[in-house]
Design an enzyme around this catalytic site. Structure first.
Site, PDB file in Angstrom:
ATOM      1  N   ASN A   7       0.879  -1.174   0.000  1.00 31.05           N
ATOM      2  CA  ASN A   7       0.000   0.000   0.000  1.00 31.05           C
ATOM      3  C   ASN A   7       0.914   1.222   0.000  1.00 31.05           C
ATOM      4  OD1 ASN A   7      -1.850   1.998   0.444  1.00 31.05           O
ATOM      5  ND2 ASN A   7      -2.764   1.067   2.270  1.00 31.05           N
ATOM      6  N   ARG A  90      -2.579  -2.095  -3.471  1.00 32.69           N
ATOM      7  CA  ARG A  90      -3.832  -1.389  -3.208  1.00 32.69           C
ATOM      8  C   ARG A  90      -3.903  -0.150  -4.110  1.00 32.69           C
ATOM      9  NH1 ARG A  90      -5.521   2.927   1.244  1.00 32.69           N
ATOM     10  NH2 ARG A  90      -7.695   2.993   0.647  1.00 32.69           N
ATOM     11  N   HIS A 180     -13.358   2.134   0.046  1.00 35.66           N
ATOM     12  CA  HIS A 180     -13.265   1.150   1.144  1.00 35.66           C
ATOM     13  C   HIS A 180     -13.841  -0.210   0.728  1.00 35.66           C
ATOM     14  CE1 HIS A 180     -13.703   4.853   3.976  1.00 35.66           C
ATOM     15  NE2 HIS A 180     -12.419   4.525   3.893  1.00 35.66           N
ATOM     16  N   LEU A 209     -16.344   2.959   9.719  1.00 37.27           N
ATOM     17  CA  LEU A 209     -16.257   4.270  10.358  1.00 37.27           C
ATOM     18  C   LEU A 209     -14.841   4.492  10.877  1.00 37.27           C
ATOM     19  CD1 LEU A 209     -19.637   4.111  12.382  1.00 37.27           C
ATOM     20  CD2 LEU A 209     -19.272   4.829  10.007  1.00 37.27           C
ATOM     21  N   ASN A 211     -11.226   7.409  10.054  1.00 40.39           N
ATOM     22  CA  ASN A 211     -10.936   8.789   9.703  1.00 40.39           C
ATOM     23  C   ASN A 211     -11.694   9.174   8.429  1.00 40.39           C
ATOM     24  OD1 ASN A 211      -9.793  11.094  10.441  1.00 40.39           O
ATOM     25  ND2 ASN A 211      -7.764  10.598   9.640  1.00 40.39           N
ATOM     26  N   ARG A 241     -13.396  15.702   6.634  1.00 36.90           N
ATOM     27  CA  ARG A 241     -14.184  15.920   5.410  1.00 36.90           C
ATOM     28  C   ARG A 241     -15.637  16.243   5.750  1.00 36.90           C
ATOM     29  NH1 ARG A 241     -12.424  10.286   2.926  1.00 36.90           N
ATOM     30  NH2 ARG A 241     -10.226  10.496   3.458  1.00 36.90           N
ATOM     31  N   PHE A 284     -11.709  10.882  17.281  1.00 43.23           N
ATOM     32  CA  PHE A 284     -12.893  10.643  18.109  1.00 43.23           C
ATOM     33  C   PHE A 284     -12.555  10.445  19.589  1.00 43.23           C
ATOM     34  CE2 PHE A 284     -16.836  10.097  15.483  1.00 43.23           C
ATOM     35  CZ  PHE A 284     -16.310  10.711  14.358  1.00 43.23           C
ATOM     36  N   ARG A 285     -11.296  10.031  19.866  1.00 47.76           N
ATOM     37  CA  ARG A 285     -10.915   9.885  21.273  1.00 47.76           C
ATOM     38  C   ARG A 285     -10.888  11.262  21.942  1.00 47.76           C
ATOM     39  NH1 ARG A 285      -6.202   5.807  19.490  1.00 47.76           N
ATOM     40  NH2 ARG A 285      -6.303   7.274  17.773  1.00 47.76           N
ATOM     41  N   GLY A 331     -11.525   2.116  12.777  1.00 49.59           N
ATOM     42  CA  GLY A 331     -11.134   2.727  14.055  1.00 49.59           C
ATOM     43  C   GLY A 331     -12.288   3.111  14.959  1.00 49.59           C
ATOM     44  N   GLY A 333     -15.720   2.514  14.321  1.00 50.39           N
ATOM     45  CA  GLY A 333     -16.707   1.426  14.382  1.00 50.39           C
ATOM     46  C   GLY A 333     -16.315   0.351  15.371  1.00 50.39           C
ATOM     47  N   GLU A 334     -15.001   0.082  15.478  1.00 51.32           N
ATOM     48  CA  GLU A 334     -14.541  -0.991  16.364  1.00 51.32           C
ATOM     49  C   GLU A 334     -14.323  -0.522  17.802  1.00 51.32           C
ATOM     50  OE1 GLU A 334     -11.038  -2.869  14.586  1.00 51.32           O
ATOM     51  OE2 GLU A 334     -11.984  -2.691  12.620  1.00 51.32           O
ATOM     52  N   ASN A 335     -14.094   0.809  17.962  1.00 48.69           N
ATOM     53  CA  ASN A 335     -13.631   1.271  19.280  1.00 48.69           C
ATOM     54  C   ASN A 335     -14.461   2.335  19.981  1.00 48.69           C
ATOM     55  OD1 ASN A 335     -10.990  -0.192  19.396  1.00 48.69           O
ATOM     56  ND2 ASN A 335     -10.657   0.980  17.520  1.00 48.69           N
ATOM     57  N   GLU A 385      -8.218  -5.313   5.410  1.00 48.71           N
ATOM     58  CA  GLU A 385      -8.153  -4.993   3.981  1.00 48.71           C
ATOM     59  C   GLU A 385      -6.984  -5.710   3.300  1.00 48.71           C
ATOM     60  OE1 GLU A 385      -8.804  -0.785   5.415  1.00 48.71           O
ATOM     61  OE2 GLU A 385      -9.629  -0.597   3.405  1.00 48.71           O
TER      62      GLU A 385
HETATM   63  P1  AMP Z   1      -9.038   4.554  11.085  1.00 53.87           P
HETATM   64  O1  AMP Z   1      -9.078   5.574   9.980  1.00 53.87           O
HETATM   65  O2  AMP Z   1      -9.842   3.343  10.781  1.00 53.87           O
HETATM   66  O3  AMP Z   1      -7.654   4.241  11.553  1.00 53.87           O
HETATM   67  O4  AMP Z   1      -9.789   5.236  12.352  1.00 53.87           O
HETATM   68  C1  AMP Z   1      -9.282   6.337  13.013  1.00 53.87           C
HETATM   69  C2  AMP Z   1     -10.335   6.885  13.972  1.00 53.87           C
HETATM   70  O5  AMP Z   1     -10.685   5.855  14.922  1.00 53.87           O
HETATM   71  C3  AMP Z   1      -9.884   8.071  14.779  1.00 53.87           C
HETATM   72  O6  AMP Z   1     -10.896   9.061  14.779  1.00 53.87           O
HETATM   73  C4  AMP Z   1      -9.730   7.537  16.177  1.00 53.87           C
HETATM   74  O7  AMP Z   1     -10.045   8.460  17.123  1.00 53.87           O
HETATM   75  C5  AMP Z   1     -10.775   6.442  16.231  1.00 53.87           C
HETATM   76  N1  AMP Z   1     -10.468   5.546  17.360  1.00 53.87           N
HETATM   77  C6  AMP Z   1     -11.170   5.507  18.502  1.00 53.87           C
HETATM   78  N2  AMP Z   1     -10.635   4.604  19.358  1.00 53.87           N
HETATM   79  C7  AMP Z   1      -9.564   4.081  18.761  1.00 53.87           C
HETATM   80  C8  AMP Z   1      -8.587   3.115  19.151  1.00 53.87           C
HETATM   81  N3  AMP Z   1      -8.627   2.508  20.336  1.00 53.87           N
HETATM   82  N4  AMP Z   1      -7.624   2.817  18.270  1.00 53.87           N
HETATM   83  C9  AMP Z   1      -7.582   3.420  17.052  1.00 53.87           C
HETATM   84  N5  AMP Z   1      -8.485   4.336  16.640  1.00 53.87           N
HETATM   85  C10 AMP Z   1      -9.456   4.687  17.476  1.00 53.87           C
END
Ligand code: AMP
Length: 397
Positions: A7, A90, A180, A209, A211, A241, A284-285, A331, A333-335, A385
């Site tokens: 990638n 990718r 995606h 869900l 970034n 965005r 989101f944290r 990120g 959706g899972e957390n 992915e």
């Molecule tokens: P991604 O683009 O899939 O890496 O997701 C990034 C987003 O997931 C960011 O807004 C992070 O704040 C959110 N996020 C929330 N909790 C976590 C976590 N424990 N680890 C990684 N990303 C997280």
């Protein structure tokens, strides 16, 4: 069979080497700051990590270092480059030129360069830089292109067309492509496996869900609609965005702020979304921390994100004429339990009910967060992915 997944970004190159017999990741890592001072390769293999601080003036040097790392001392996972059967690359955008995973030939490379760069000017040229570097260093190894857009190629015309002049769509290819795709494909397939059903039996809404966020309607294992569009700017608001916005408001904003059209689009990509709404962060944290400290705009940003996602879940249930399962991945959706709860809240009329306690638990792997009496299954499925890219490459061979 061993597949190397690559990638490539404009100054980065992430990789995984996957053994297809077991689907185990043998090695993974990434090069950063390619072409910039202070380039670095972080490489993992055999459960150990090694850091190489070496000059990487080009992607070619980066891939040479990656191949050397795969054979290096205690992190070595192969004895020779010949053990790599193929490389899966990718690629973000395919336009209408490629609808499935494609083996690289000189003609394919030409089409990729001449036709798709303008569709994804930040991403596709970088992917080709990585691809050309791999071809140079591994000239005998088959290379495959795996597109983020392919899974969405099954959308019907009524779903992917914008309400613009049809001749202009035909002439310029302006339509919804979706992104995606590898993630939506992976998690919808895993959901069917987890539920012990065939994909053909299920109507699933997958919520990737992160970034960047997109939501997809998967009916009978095939994508029938998705939220991202001609570019990844469309759909729900995201980290930075804006998501969907009235095109006339863009011109209005550009005039008021003294921006050119491309500056306005850049603003919508980089300065908006939950970052723009909260005025705090795209992460989101940080938004959750803001809410805990009583920050109203962080609360508003989270509410808008959940609300917009929920609206698409409802719209896609209507588009499919039913709903069996919602999947949360990536990120956020899972957390982020409060987002999942916010999306599902009010969808009881569709048969969606989550178990709040299970939803609030922070743990790994696939989880069923639906309440016992929920007609619709609600699952958290970590995305993968790279595995989809490796599988598609292996299938092509
Ligand atoms: P991604 O683009 O899939 O890496 O997701 C990034 C987003 O997931 C960011 O807004 C992070 O704040 C959110 N996020 C929330 N909790 C976590 C976590 N424990 N680890 C990684 N990303 C997280």
């Amino acid at each position: 069979m061993k597949i190397l997944v690559v990638n490539a970004g404009s100054s980065s190159l992430k990789y995984q080497l996957i053994d297809m017999a077991t689907e185990k990741v043998l090695a993974k890592g990434g090069c950063e700051r390619i072409g910039i001072d202070g380039s670095i390769l972080t490489a993992k293999g055999n459960g150990k990590e090694k850091i190489y601080k070496k000059d990487m003036p080009s992607h070619k040097v980066a891939i040479q270092l990656v191949l050397a790392a795969l054979q290096d001392g205690e992190i070595a996972v192969i004895k020779s480059m010949d053990e790599i059967d193929a490389v899966g690359h990718r690629v973000v955008a395919s336009g209408e030129y490629f609808t499935k995973t494609t083996l690289v030939t000189p003609d394919v490379l030409k089409t990729l360069e001449e036709k798709t760069f303008e569709l994804a000017p930040l991403h596709n040229p970088a992917a080709v830089t990585g691809l050309r570097a791999c071809i140079e260093v591994m000239p005998k190894t088959p290379m495959a292109l795996v597109f983020d857009t392919s899974f969405h190629a099954t959308m019907p015309e009524k779903a992917y067309l914008y309400g613009i002049n049809y001749d202009d769509y035909k002439k310029y290819g302006v339509r919804k492509y979706g992104f995606h795709g590898t993630s939506h494909k992976y998690v919808s397939g895993e959901a069917a496996k987890f539920l012990g059903k065939r994909p053909e039996e299920l109507k699933i809404v997958t919520c990737h869900l992160g970034n960047g966020s997109s939501i997809t309607a998967v009916d009978g294992g095939k994508c029938v609609d998705t939220t991202m569009g001609f570019t990844p700017l469309a759909g729900v608001l995201m980290g930075t965005r804006s998501g969907d916005i009235d095109a006339s408001a863009v011109e209005f904003l550009a005039k008021k702020k003294g921006m050119s059209h491309s500056e306005a689009v850049n603003y919508l990509n980089k300065d908006c979304g939950v970052k723009g709404i909260s005025g705090v962060s795209s992460d989101f944290r940080d938004l959750e921390k803001g809410v805990a400290n009583g920050n109203d705009r962080c609360r508003l940003a989270l509410e808008m994100f959940s609300y917009q996602t929920k609206k698409f879940v409802g719209a896609f249930a209507a588009a499919m004429g039913g709903l069996d399962c919602i999947v949360f991945t990536a990120g956020i959706g899972e957390n982020t339990p409060c987002v999942r709860a916010g999306v599902c809240e009010g969808l009881e009329f569709l048969g969606v009910k989550i178990n709040e306690k299970v939803n609030a638990l922070r743990c790994e792997g696939i989880r069923d967060i639906s309440a016992e009496n929920s007609k619709v299954k609600v699952l958290i499925i970590p995305t993968n992915e790279e595995l989809v890219i490796a599988r598609e490459t292996a299938e092509l061979l």
